[in-house]
Design a protein around this motif. Structure first.
Motif, PDB file in Angstrom:
ATOM      1  N   ILE A 177      86.818  48.069   3.811  1.00  0.00           N
ATOM      2  CA  ILE A 177      87.317  49.672   4.065  1.00  0.00           C
ATOM      3  C   ILE A 177      88.239  50.077   3.394  1.00  0.00           C
ATOM      4  CG2 ILE A 177      88.143  51.243   5.962  1.00  0.00           C
ATOM      5  CD1 ILE A 177      86.240  49.552   7.821  1.00  0.00           C
ATOM      6  N   LYS A 178      89.042  49.234   2.913  1.00  0.00           N
ATOM      7  CA  LYS A 178      90.263  49.458   1.994  1.00  0.00           C
ATOM      8  C   LYS A 178      89.835  49.653   0.570  1.00  0.00           C
ATOM      9  CE  LYS A 178      95.025  47.317   1.247  1.00  0.00           C
ATOM     10  NZ  LYS A 178      95.638  46.130   1.617  1.00  0.00           N
ATOM     11  N   TYR A 179      88.985  48.852   0.220  1.00  0.00           N
ATOM     12  CA  TYR A 179      88.574  49.103  -1.432  1.00  0.00           C
ATOM     13  C   TYR A 179      87.821  50.605  -1.349  1.00  0.00           C
ATOM     14  CZ  TYR A 179      89.257  44.509  -3.100  1.00  0.00           C
ATOM     15  OH  TYR A 179      89.957  43.435  -3.627  1.00  0.00           O
ATOM     16  N   LEU A 180      87.257  50.816  -0.238  1.00  0.00           N
ATOM     17  CA  LEU A 180      86.231  52.335  -0.220  1.00  0.00           C
ATOM     18  C   LEU A 180      87.140  53.205  -0.110  1.00  0.00           C
ATOM     19  CD1 LEU A 180      83.038  51.095   1.679  1.00  0.00           C
ATOM     20  CD2 LEU A 180      83.451  51.968  -0.695  1.00  0.00           C
ATOM     21  N   TYR A 181      88.339  53.221   0.712  1.00  0.00           N
ATOM     22  CA  TYR A 181      89.535  54.174   1.102  1.00  0.00           C
ATOM     23  C   TYR A 181      89.874  54.775   0.097  1.00  0.00           C
ATOM     24  CZ  TYR A 181      92.729  56.472   4.400  1.00  0.00           C
ATOM     25  OH  TYR A 181      93.210  57.320   5.153  1.00  0.00           O
ATOM     26  N   SER A 182      90.125  54.240  -1.278  1.00  0.00           N
ATOM     27  CA  SER A 182      90.751  54.640  -2.430  1.00  0.00           C
ATOM     28  C   SER A 182      89.781  54.994  -3.284  1.00  0.00           C
ATOM     29  CB  SER A 182      91.940  53.812  -3.046  1.00  0.00           C
ATOM     30  OG  SER A 182      91.162  52.435  -3.184  1.00  0.00           O
ATOM     31  N   ASN A 183      88.475  54.863  -3.129  1.00  0.00           N
ATOM     32  CA  ASN A 183      87.212  55.289  -3.789  1.00  0.00           C
ATOM     33  C   ASN A 183      86.722  56.711  -3.797  1.00  0.00           C
ATOM     34  OD1 ASN A 183      85.469  54.085  -6.011  1.00  0.00           O
ATOM     35  ND2 ASN A 183      83.997  54.556  -4.377  1.00  0.00           N
ATOM     36  N   ASP A 184      86.337  57.359  -4.528  1.00  0.00           N
ATOM     37  CA  ASP A 184      85.637  58.578  -4.338  1.00  0.00           C
ATOM     38  C   ASP A 184      84.137  58.056  -4.034  1.00  0.00           C
ATOM     39  OD1 ASP A 184      84.347  60.917  -4.559  1.00  0.00           O
ATOM     40  OD2 ASP A 184      84.718  61.555  -6.564  1.00  0.00           O
ATOM     41  N   ASN A 185      84.081  58.364  -2.570  1.00  0.00           N
ATOM     42  CA  ASN A 185      82.732  57.880  -1.952  1.00  0.00           C
ATOM     43  C   ASN A 185      81.601  59.089  -2.157  1.00  0.00           C
ATOM     44  OD1 ASN A 185      83.864  55.397  -1.440  1.00  0.00           O
ATOM     45  ND2 ASN A 185      84.838  56.389   0.318  1.00  0.00           N
ATOM     46  N   THR A 186      81.661  60.072  -2.809  1.00  0.00           N
ATOM     47  CA  THR A 186      80.908  61.616  -2.704  1.00  0.00           C
ATOM     48  C   THR A 186      79.395  61.021  -3.085  1.00  0.00           C
ATOM     49  OG1 THR A 186      82.718  62.835  -3.280  1.00  0.00           O
ATOM     50  CG2 THR A 186      80.493  63.696  -3.534  1.00  0.00           C
ATOM     51  N   GLU A 187      79.327  60.395  -4.279  1.00  0.00           N
ATOM     52  CA  GLU A 187      78.002  60.084  -4.797  1.00  0.00           C
ATOM     53  C   GLU A 187      77.435  58.826  -4.063  1.00  0.00           C
ATOM     54  OE1 GLU A 187      75.969  61.330  -6.887  1.00  0.00           O
ATOM     55  OE2 GLU A 187      77.432  62.820  -7.721  1.00  0.00           O
ATOM     56  N   GLU A 225      64.310  54.079  -5.240  1.00  0.00           N
ATOM     57  CA  GLU A 225      65.033  54.637  -6.582  1.00  0.00           C
ATOM     58  C   GLU A 225      66.453  55.132  -6.210  1.00  0.00           C
ATOM     59  OE1 GLU A 225      60.562  56.133  -8.392  1.00  0.00           O
ATOM     60  OE2 GLU A 225      61.892  57.480  -6.880  1.00  0.00           O
ATOM     61  N   TYR A 226      66.658  55.723  -5.207  1.00  0.00           N
ATOM     62  CA  TYR A 226      68.138  56.457  -4.851  1.00  0.00           C
ATOM     63  C   TYR A 226      68.867  55.214  -4.689  1.00  0.00           C
ATOM     64  CZ  TYR A 226      66.702  61.075  -4.121  1.00  0.00           C
ATOM     65  OH  TYR A 226      66.399  62.404  -4.402  1.00  0.00           O
ATOM     66  N   ALA A 227      68.413  53.990  -4.157  1.00  0.00           N
ATOM     67  CA  ALA A 227      69.254  52.973  -3.837  1.00  0.00           C
ATOM     68  C   ALA A 227      69.846  52.054  -5.058  1.00  0.00           C
ATOM     69  CB  ALA A 227      68.556  51.936  -3.098  1.00  0.00           C
ATOM     70  N   SER A 228      68.653  52.414  -6.097  1.00  0.00           N
ATOM     71  CA  SER A 228      69.040  51.517  -7.430  1.00  0.00           C
ATOM     72  C   SER A 228      70.046  52.141  -8.097  1.00  0.00           C
ATOM     73  CB  SER A 228      67.871  51.634  -8.200  1.00  0.00           C
ATOM     74  OG  SER A 228      67.409  52.829  -8.585  1.00  0.00           O
ATOM     75  N   LYS A 229      70.455  53.383  -7.793  1.00  0.00           N
ATOM     76  CA  LYS A 229      71.712  53.980  -8.520  1.00  0.00           C
ATOM     77  C   LYS A 229      73.165  53.704  -7.631  1.00  0.00           C
ATOM     78  CE  LYS A 229      68.581  58.178  -9.218  1.00  0.00           C
ATOM     79  NZ  LYS A 229      68.484  59.541  -8.978  1.00  0.00           N
ATOM     80  N   LEU A 230      73.122  53.262  -6.764  1.00  0.00           N
ATOM     81  CA  LEU A 230      74.188  52.967  -5.820  1.00  0.00           C
ATOM     82  C   LEU A 230      75.370  52.079  -6.530  1.00  0.00           C
ATOM     83  CD1 LEU A 230      73.115  52.941  -2.254  1.00  0.00           C
ATOM     84  CD2 LEU A 230      74.738  54.403  -2.930  1.00  0.00           C
ATOM     85  N   PRO A 231      74.802  50.789  -7.029  1.00  0.00           N
ATOM     86  CA  PRO A 231      75.920  50.019  -7.636  1.00  0.00           C
ATOM     87  C   PRO A 231      76.586  50.780  -8.625  1.00  0.00           C
ATOM     88  CG  PRO A 231      73.913  49.090  -7.475  1.00  0.00           C
ATOM     89  CD  PRO A 231      73.523  50.229  -7.107  1.00  0.00           C
ATOM     90  N   ASP A 232      76.217  51.684  -9.382  1.00  0.00           N
ATOM     91  CA  ASP A 232      76.934  52.440 -10.431  1.00  0.00           C
ATOM     92  C   ASP A 232      78.082  53.087  -9.745  1.00  0.00           C
ATOM     93  OD1 ASP A 232      75.313  51.725 -12.269  1.00  0.00           O
ATOM     94  OD2 ASP A 232      74.056  53.396 -11.989  1.00  0.00           O
ATOM     95  N   TYR A 233      78.382  53.325  -8.320  1.00  0.00           N
ATOM     96  CA  TYR A 233      79.194  54.230  -7.933  1.00  0.00           C
ATOM     97  C   TYR A 233      80.275  53.321  -6.884  1.00  0.00           C
ATOM     98  CZ  TYR A 233      76.212  57.915  -9.283  1.00  0.00           C
ATOM     99  OH  TYR A 233      75.256  58.685 -10.140  1.00  0.00           O
ATOM    100  N   LEU A 234      79.643  51.997  -6.678  1.00  0.00           N
ATOM    101  CA  LEU A 234      80.695  51.154  -6.031  1.00  0.00           C
ATOM    102  C   LEU A 234      81.796  50.638  -7.005  1.00  0.00           C
ATOM    103  CD1 LEU A 234      77.745  49.191  -3.933  1.00  0.00           C
ATOM    104  CD2 LEU A 234      79.583  50.923  -3.233  1.00  0.00           C
ATOM    105  N   PRO A 235      82.774  50.616  -5.998  1.00  0.00           N
ATOM    106  CA  PRO A 235      84.134  50.097  -6.819  1.00  0.00           C
ATOM    107  C   PRO A 235      84.131  48.320  -7.268  1.00  0.00           C
ATOM    108  CG  PRO A 235      84.552  50.098  -4.485  1.00  0.00           C
ATOM    109  CD  PRO A 235      83.396  51.025  -4.675  1.00  0.00           C
TER     110      PRO A 235
END
Length: 896
Positions: A343-353, A389-399
């Protein structure tokens, strides 16, 4: 007429239905006949009553067969009502087979019926319901040991298996006590509980079962013993290959697996693994704590639960996992810190996408179950492809992280979506998008998949043009402008002519039917074309179904990878959900300490109650929390001052931290807790014949037997359900026992101000109270907890706030004043007279006084006896409880 006659032959499925009917009379059979599902005999009477539909009969006379029917297209709506009413529904489907007649050489259709599936509470899937409807089984080596006694902590070995038929979870474990079993049943809230009949009488005494008797399904011993299906499915010689060592856990797993296969009549291709769960990593939380802290649902209508506050999930799988995490907090330091750091990593990340992509993810776990049961729709498969297809895009937005759960999730999603790219290609090339929600609607296979299908579609397409041209041509040839080419299922294609134009009909027309408005005709040419058109249409439907079945079989090969992807997406969704809740509500990171000396401490600055701060209309008052290892905090103070809110706030902050979530405070340091126990509020259990006080004492007994030094215990008003001295004695004794024997961190809110004297005797006990402001009789509750003790409860002030009549408040104030002054030397009736209590009692006061004449000599003798009695008491040997008892005896002697 018998069910055997209805199904034409006795099949294994029919025998299973008859067995279920014997074991569970609440099973009904629906039998497909054309466009209806029919029920017969007592089943017809049942569904007629439950669904409020007409009851008819198949035959006439004294031996007529009762029957009731449902339109086949409305089956799902009726199924839900039957399941909710506590019934299981066996469905016999109508199947058609083409057979060539040896005599005539013509093809004819033979209709036969077989039991397709049995819909049960755990296997029925509601489209709008995200919850898992678990099926569990219970197995014991020695059923005689399973005796539900008042002491639920007696050590046993109770094997337990749990499966989500419409999901992918399948696991076993062993409980050591009935209390642990009961807690898990309340946590899971299973739709069905499988047991052997021999256990039925004993298990009905379990709290969960007594409240949910409809959940019980009895099965024969063979269902537990038969391991052939389970081992064949997992392709192993023993379930020990999955870490399941005990024979009883294996039996419990067999029962679950066999029950689903026998009711669904299909392989469980979506279940790829079975786990042996070790529950040591989970905090022990009983059903009372879940209820009292409002973890899953609020205690009052319109309230807010912890689940509602933390739930910002965007997928159904994430919502199910969040509920699992929330109802089973952790007690292992490393697992808790892993979650918090994620959660700490995501807290400072922009999680919009991330949120945007997750919001497009379908319920992949449920799709896999439908694929396994061959009930998946074309629309489901299109949604599956889109989700991947949508899931395949997620790694690009993960810190980018190292050695963290987020890194593991990122890798897992990337790996799974790459492996599933081939499946996307198969689905996209096979199905039209958008696709229909049911196979029966047809036209969902793309052009180019099958040359035969393409040719047949061309024929049907050309035939439409041909029929339109025929209509125009016949109108011109006959001069009948109203002539129409029409179709119905009875006569096929025909030419319809109105009555006024019949004289123009040529002799080549063959009259087929007379109607009110005209005549219907056919021609040789039309009949020949009809045969070709209808044959092509039937073959199109048949071929599309064949191609779709092939597609489902191809998709089954990918279900394991889909489940792996679903699990990663669900975990990510929960982390994002908890991060969003932490950001929205300004929660802080709880620092866990793993040092032995500090492992049980709880410290927080400016702490808040997570639910109350959301709903209060006033400015929320922050409080600090400082609880040392083994410390007992006794909180006294006025009603409505905030005692209960404070102790629940402490419990909720500890609970949230052990979920692996940020907490409502400015700062927080906490040690690992092994269990949280709560005894809160007044309630009874009329169904079990237990009074409010009995329930209170039962809950207290559970805490005293199961709490440990690393537990957190919340007690709100112990002993209030009986007389003052009884209650105070019990509360006093519990305080002593908790302090001296259990040594758990304990917060005890009470109105027994007398207990505050124990601070001088018990070295780890501290008095706290609620701050108030009192000015000229007006009281303001400051909602602040501070060191010290309360002198009174301000109950009359609360009564005033509640709106009691002024006359009642005045009398209560008068009585309270005189009681507080007290004068035990006076005759009890005289005290009552001075207090004015007799004004509420319609009796002759003088007569009452005359009935109790007191002689002077008698009073002197009694006083001497009392003095002697007091002198004979050995004060040094008295326990606090015995001291209270002696004090009560002296009081009785003084006023007798």
């Amino acid at each position: 007429m018998k069910f055997e006659n209805l199904l034409e032959k006795v099949t294994p499925a029919l025998l299973r239905y008859k067995q279920l009917k014997e074991e569970n009379p609440t099973t009904v059979l629906l039998y497909r006949m054309g466009d209806f599902y029919e029920a017969f005999f007592e089943d017809a009477v049942t569904i007629s009553r439950v669904l409020d539909i007409a009851l008819t009969s198949r035959d006439k006379g004294p031996n007529k067969t009762p029957m009731a029917g449902l339109p086949y297209h409305a089956l799902e709506a009726y199924l839900g009502k039957l399941i909710d009413a506590g019934y299981k529904v066996a469905i016999a489907e109508q199947e058609e087979t083409k057979v060539v007649d040896e005599t005539s050489g013509k093809t004819k259709i033979v209709i036969h019926r077989n039991l397709a599936k049995i819909v049960t509470p755990s296997t029925y899937e509601r489209e709008s319901d995200y919850n898992a409807h678990f099926l569990v089984s219970i197995s014991l080596d020695n059923t005689k040991e399973f005796i539900v006694s008042k002491d639920k902590s007696v050590k046993l070995e109770i094997s337990f298996s749990c499966i989500d038929p419409n999901g992918s979870n399948f696991w076993t474990t062993t409980f050591e006590s009935i209390q642990q079993l009961d807690n898990e049943l309340f946590r899971l809230n299973p739709s069905e509980v499988l047991i052997q009949t021999i256990l039925l009488n004993n298990i009905m005494s379990l709290n969960f079962i007594s409240k949910n008797p409809q959940s019980i399904t009895t099965v024969d011993k063979a269902s537990f013993i038969n391991s052939e299906n389970t081992l064949k499915h997992f392709k192993v010689k023993s379930l020990r290959a999955y870490g399941i060592e005990t024979e009883q856990e294996i039996l419990a797993a067999n029962a679950c697996f066999n029950y689903i296969e026998q009711t669904q009549h299909s392989s469980l291709s979506h279940i790829h693994t079975i786990q042996h769960k070790v529950l040591n990593s989970r905090m022990r939380v009983d059903s009372n704590t879940i209820r009292n802290l409002e973890i899953v649902s609020p205690s009052t209508p319109g309230g807010t639960s912890l689940m509602q506050i933390l739930d910002n999930t965007h997928t159904r799988g994430g919502k199910r996992l969040l509920k699992d995490w929330i109802t089973a907090p952790l007690s292992e330091y490393s697992m808790i810190t892993e979650r918090l750091n994620s959660i700490k990593y995501l807290y400072s990340n922009d999680n919009t996408e991330i949120i945007s992509q997750l919001s497009h993810i379908y319920d992949l776990e449920r799709v896999c179950a439908r694929i396994s049961f061959n009930s998946v729709s074309p629309r489901d498969l299109i949604s599956l492809a889109q989700s991947i297809e949508y899931a395949s895009k997620l790694p690009d937005y993960l810190p980018d992280t190292r050695g963290n759960n987020i890194e593991k999730i990122k890798f897992s999603i990337s790996d799974s979506t790459k492996k599933l790219s081939e499946l996307i290609d198969i689905i996209r090339k096979s199905l039209i998008d958008p696709a229909p929600s049911a196979v029966k609607d047809g036209h969902f296979i793309k052009d180019g998949v099958s040359s035969e299908l393409d040719d047949l579609r061309q024929i049907t397409s050309d035939s439409k043009k041909w029929l339109r041209n025929l209509e125009i041509m016949e109108q011109q040839k006959t001069g009948i402008n109203t002539l129409r080419v029409k179709y119905n299922r009875v006569f096929g294609y025909f030419l319809e002519v109105s009555k006024g134009q019949i004289s123009k009909v040529p002799e080549t027309y063959i009259r087929k039917q007379t109607t009110v408005n005209g005549e219907r005709y056919i021609t040789t040419e039309l009949k020949e074309k009809e045969s070709m058109i209808l044959g092509a249409k039937d073959r199109v439907i048949e071929l599309e179904n064949e191609l779709y079945k092939e597609l489902i079989e191809k998709t089954k090969k990918y279900t394991n990878e889909i489940i792996i992807l679903q699990n990663s997406l669900s975990e990510l969704d929960v982390y994002v959900s908890l991060t969003t809740a932490s950001q929205m509500n300004n929660y802080c990171f709880p620092n866990f300490t793993n040092e032995e000396k500090k492992s049980a401490e709880i410290h927080a600055i400016d702490a808040r109650h997570p639910m109350i701060e959301r709903i209060t209309k006033e400015t929320y008052i922050y409080n600090d929390i400082h609880i040392q290892s083994g410390e007992m905090i006794l909180i006294t103070g006025p009603n409505m001052g905030g005692k209960s809110t404070y102790i629940r706030m402490v419990a909720l902050i500890a609970y949230m931290a052990h979920i692996g979530c940020y907490v409502p405070a400015k700062e927080c340091t906490i040690g690992v807790i092994d269990s949280i126990f709560t005894r809160v509020g007044a309630s009874d259990d009329i169904s079990k014949g237990e009074s409010t006080f009995m329930v209170e004492m039962t809950e207290a007994a559970n805490i005293l037997r199961n709490a440990t030094e690393k537990s957190l215990v919340i007690l709100d008003e112990i002993g209030r359900g009986t007389s003052t001295y009884d209650g105070m004695s019990i509360a006093w004794a519990i305080v002593y026992y908790m302090h001296e024997h259990i040594r758990a961190k304990t917060l005890f809110a009470t109105h027994y101000h007398e207990l505050t004297v124990l601070e001088g005797e018990l070295n780890r006990m501290s008095n706290y109270t609620v701050a108030i402001s009192e000015d000229d009789g007006e009281v303001v509750f400051l909602r602040k907890i501070k060191r010290g003790k309360a002198e009174k409860s301000f109950g009359i002030h609360v009564a005033k706030l509640a709106g009691l009549p002024q006359e009642v408040l005045d009398k209560a104030t008068e009585v309270l004043t005189k009681l507080e002054v007290g004068d035990n030397d006076k005759d009890s009736i005289e005290i009552e007279r001075q207090m004015g209590l007799w004004e509420f009692v319609p009796k002759d006061k003088n007569k009452i006084k005359e009935e109790k004449p007191v002689a002077k000599d008698k009073i002197l003798n009694e006083e001497n006896d009392i003095i002697k009695y007091i002198k004979d008491i050995d004060i040094n040997s008295l326990t606090p409880v015995n001291a209270l008892i002696k004090l009560e005896e002296i009081k009785k002697k003084l006023v007798s």
